[in-house]
Design a protein around this motif. Sequence first.
Motif, short mmCIF file in Angstrom:
data_model
loop_
_atom_site.label_atom_id
_atom_site.label_comp_id
_atom_site.label_asym_id
_atom_site.label_seq_id
_atom_site.Cartn_x
_atom_site.Cartn_y
_atom_site.Cartn_z
N THR A 170 36.17 72.69 16.44
CA THR A 170 35.26 71.53 16.25
C THR A 170 36.45 70.31 15.94
O THR A 170 36.58 69.22 16.41
CB THR A 170 34.63 71.98 14.99
OG1 THR A 170 33.62 72.84 15.50
CG2 THR A 170 33.76 70.60 14.63
N ASP A 171 37.52 70.95 15.23
CA ASP A 171 38.49 70.04 14.83
C ASP A 171 39.24 69.37 15.88
O ASP A 171 39.73 68.38 16.12
CB ASP A 171 39.74 70.81 13.78
CG ASP A 171 39.20 70.55 12.30
OD1 ASP A 171 37.95 69.93 12.27
OD2 ASP A 171 39.74 71.10 11.39
N ARG A 183 38.45 69.08 19.05
CA ARG A 183 37.54 68.38 19.83
C ARG A 183 37.81 66.91 19.22
O ARG A 183 37.96 65.82 19.71
CB ARG A 183 36.22 68.54 20.00
CG ARG A 183 36.07 69.48 21.35
CD ARG A 183 35.87 68.49 22.25
NE ARG A 183 35.33 69.10 23.56
CZ ARG A 183 36.06 69.49 24.55
NH1 ARG A 183 37.58 69.41 24.39
NH2 ARG A 183 35.68 70.37 25.71
N ARG A 184 37.69 66.94 17.81
CA ARG A 184 37.60 65.69 17.17
C ARG A 184 38.93 65.08 17.30
O ARG A 184 39.00 63.79 17.39
CB ARG A 184 37.32 65.79 15.61
CG ARG A 184 35.82 66.11 15.35
CD ARG A 184 35.36 66.31 13.95
NE ARG A 184 35.81 65.35 13.08
CZ ARG A 184 34.98 64.57 12.66
NH1 ARG A 184 33.96 64.57 13.20
NH2 ARG A 184 35.21 63.64 11.68
N ILE A 237 39.08 63.58 20.74
CA ILE A 237 38.14 62.14 20.62
C ILE A 237 38.88 61.11 19.98
O ILE A 237 39.00 59.97 20.63
CB ILE A 237 36.70 62.48 20.07
CG1 ILE A 237 35.88 63.44 20.90
CG2 ILE A 237 36.10 61.19 19.68
CD1 ILE A 237 34.86 64.12 20.23
N ALA A 238 39.67 61.26 18.88
CA ALA A 238 40.36 60.45 18.01
C ALA A 238 41.52 59.75 19.06
O ALA A 238 41.56 58.77 19.23
CB ALA A 238 40.78 60.83 16.72
N LEU A 272 29.95 64.22 22.78
CA LEU A 272 30.56 63.36 22.24
C LEU A 272 29.73 63.24 20.62
O LEU A 272 30.51 63.41 19.60
CB LEU A 272 30.94 62.12 22.67
CG LEU A 272 31.68 61.07 21.96
CD1 LEU A 272 33.16 61.24 21.79
CD2 LEU A 272 31.52 59.43 22.10
N HIS A 279 29.90 66.04 18.21
CA HIS A 279 30.96 65.87 17.20
C HIS A 279 31.27 64.81 16.36
O HIS A 279 31.74 64.72 15.17
CB HIS A 279 32.43 66.38 18.19
CG HIS A 279 32.43 67.60 18.98
ND1 HIS A 279 32.84 68.57 18.32
CD2 HIS A 279 32.14 67.93 20.24
CE1 HIS A 279 32.70 69.66 19.02
NE2 HIS A 279 32.60 69.33 20.18
N VAL A 280 30.91 63.58 16.86
CA VAL A 280 30.97 62.42 16.11
C VAL A 280 29.55 61.85 16.23
O VAL A 280 29.48 61.21 17.19
CB VAL A 280 32.17 61.53 16.56
CG1 VAL A 280 32.38 60.29 15.56
CG2 VAL A 280 33.50 62.37 16.79
N LEU A 294 32.91 57.10 14.62
CA LEU A 294 34.17 57.18 15.36
C LEU A 294 35.27 56.32 14.98
O LEU A 294 36.38 56.65 15.01
CB LEU A 294 33.46 56.86 16.83
CG LEU A 294 34.60 57.41 18.02
CD1 LEU A 294 33.86 58.20 18.98
CD2 LEU A 294 35.06 56.00 18.61
N LEU A 313 36.80 57.68 12.23
CA LEU A 313 37.82 58.79 12.44
C LEU A 313 38.89 58.21 13.00
O LEU A 313 40.05 58.74 12.48
CB LEU A 313 36.96 59.50 13.55
CG LEU A 313 37.77 60.73 14.23
CD1 LEU A 313 37.89 61.79 13.19
CD2 LEU A 313 37.18 61.41 15.45
N SER A 361 42.64 59.20 11.21
CA SER A 361 43.64 59.58 11.95
C SER A 361 44.94 58.77 11.99
O SER A 361 46.20 59.53 11.91
CB SER A 361 43.28 59.82 13.65
OG SER A 361 43.79 58.64 14.38
#
Lengths: 211, 211
Positions: B12-13, B15-16, B19-20, B51, B54-55, B61, B64, B68
Motif C-alpha cells: 500500500t505504501d 503504491r502510494r 503514485i506520488a 488509483l 489508494h488515494v 493526491l 500526498l 512527499s
Amino acid sequence: MTAAPEPTRRDTDHRRIEIAAAARALIAERGFEGLRTRDIAERVGINIATLHYHVPSKEALVELVAQSLRDEFTAQYLRQSREGLSALEVLRLEFADFRETLAGREAFIVMAELSERARRDPRIAEIIRPMQAFWHGQIADILARGRADGSFRPDLDPIAGASMVIGGMIASQRLPDDSLAGFDRVAAELERAVRNPALKPLTPPKSGSSS
Amino acid sequence: MTAAPEPTRRDTDHRRIEIAAAARALIAERGFEGLRTRDIAERVGINIATLHYHVPSKEALVELVAQSLRDEFTAQYLRQSREGLSALEVLRLEFADFRETLAGREAFIVMAELSERARRDPRIAEIIRPMQAFWHGQIADILARGRADGSFRPDLDPIAGASMVIGGMIASQRLPDDSLAGFDRVAAELERAVRNPALKPLTPPKSGSSS
DNA sequence: GTCATTCTCCATCAATTGATTGATTGTCTC
DNA sequence: GAGACAATCAATCAATTGATGGAGAATGAC
C-alpha cells in the motif's frame, strides 16, 4: 447631457479589456487550474458565446492576459524618466516601481502564475520571457553603472547581482509578514549588499537629516 | 535467487509512493492545470479505480505530493552535519544542497508549483509554508551567526538577508542560461554580498590557488 | 477447504467545460 | 427602408474528468 451611458458599440477593444481584467482577477484568485471561461463571462456580465466572439479560445485568452500585463508594465516603466539620476537613485526607482506593483497584489500574483506557465507554454513564454529579460537587463545595467562610478562594490557581478536583486524583491513576498514592510526591509538590505563598502558615509534612503 | 519479483501484496505504501512519483513528474511537465488522475494512473500502470483505492481524491493526491516533497527535503537536510562549521561553510552547504535539488529539475519545479498553489489552497499551505519558514530561518540563523563572528557584514539584516539569499538562488533559474552555471554565479555573488568587507583577503569558494 | 482481507479492473455515472450554431437586436450607410 | 455589420444570447454539443459500484483474483489465517 452627453452622458454616453453604455457605448453599446465600437467597444470591441473595450470588451477585450474588460475580459482581460476579469480573467486576471480570476487567475489571481484561483490560478490557471481554476480558470473557467464561464466564470470570466459571468464576471464581465456577458454570455459565453459573446466571450468567444471577442476572444476565440481559452488559449488566446491566456495570451491576452499576458499581453495586458506586459502593456501595464511597459506603461509603468515609461512613466518616469531616468535621466540624470545616479545608479543608486535609479535602483531606488526600481524598488519603488516594484513596490507599487506589489501594493496592487493582483498583477504580482498573475505575473508569478504566468511565469510558471511560461515554463511549458511556448506562446506565453514568448511574451513573458522578453519582459523578464528586459527587467533583468535594466537592473544589470544599473549595477554595472554603479560599479563603474564607484558607488557600488567593485567586485559586483551585474548579471548575477540582477538576479539577486530581482529574486530578493520577489522572495520578500513569500514570508507571512506584512508584504510591504517585508519588501522595504529586503530592499534596504539589497542596497547594503551592492553598495561600495569603501564609501562608508552611507546615504540613507529617505529621512531628512542631511549630513 | 531470492528475486522477490513483484511484491503483489503489502505494498500500500509502495503504491502510494509510485503514485506520488508519477504525479510529481506530471505536475512538473504540465502543471496543476494539466494534472489528470487518469494520466497518473496510466503512468503508474494501474486503473483509475485502483488509483482511487489508494488515494481517495485528487485533493488528497496533491497533498500526498506536497508531503512527499517535504519528506525529500527533510531527508536531504538531515543528511549531513553542520557541526563545527563556520557560517560561511554552512552557507556554502546550503548552496550545495540547493544546487543538488536544481540538478534534478523536477523537485524544483514542483516546489515552485506548490508554492503558487499554497497561495489559495490552505491544505497545501499548511504543508509548504512551514517548509519555507524553516528554510528561511535556517539561512537567517547562518547570517546572524556570521555577522556575530565578524565574517559577514556588521550591517547585515539576517531576516531580509535570508530572503535575498533564497530569492537569488531561485531567481538564478529564471534566466535562459545554463541553469547550474547561472546558479553558481549567483551563489558567488551572494557570498560577496554578505561578506564582511573589512576582511579583505577573501577566501575563494574552491580553486587551489591560494592568495 | 473456507473465509476474510487486500488489491485490482471493467463499466459507467454525473457533472463540468470549451466551444458552436442559429437567431435576434441595434447602428450606420446609402 | 434595405442591406451590411457588430454584438449579443439561448440552446446545445461533444469531450473530458473525477469518482463509484460491483465483481474478480491473489494471499494469509484457521
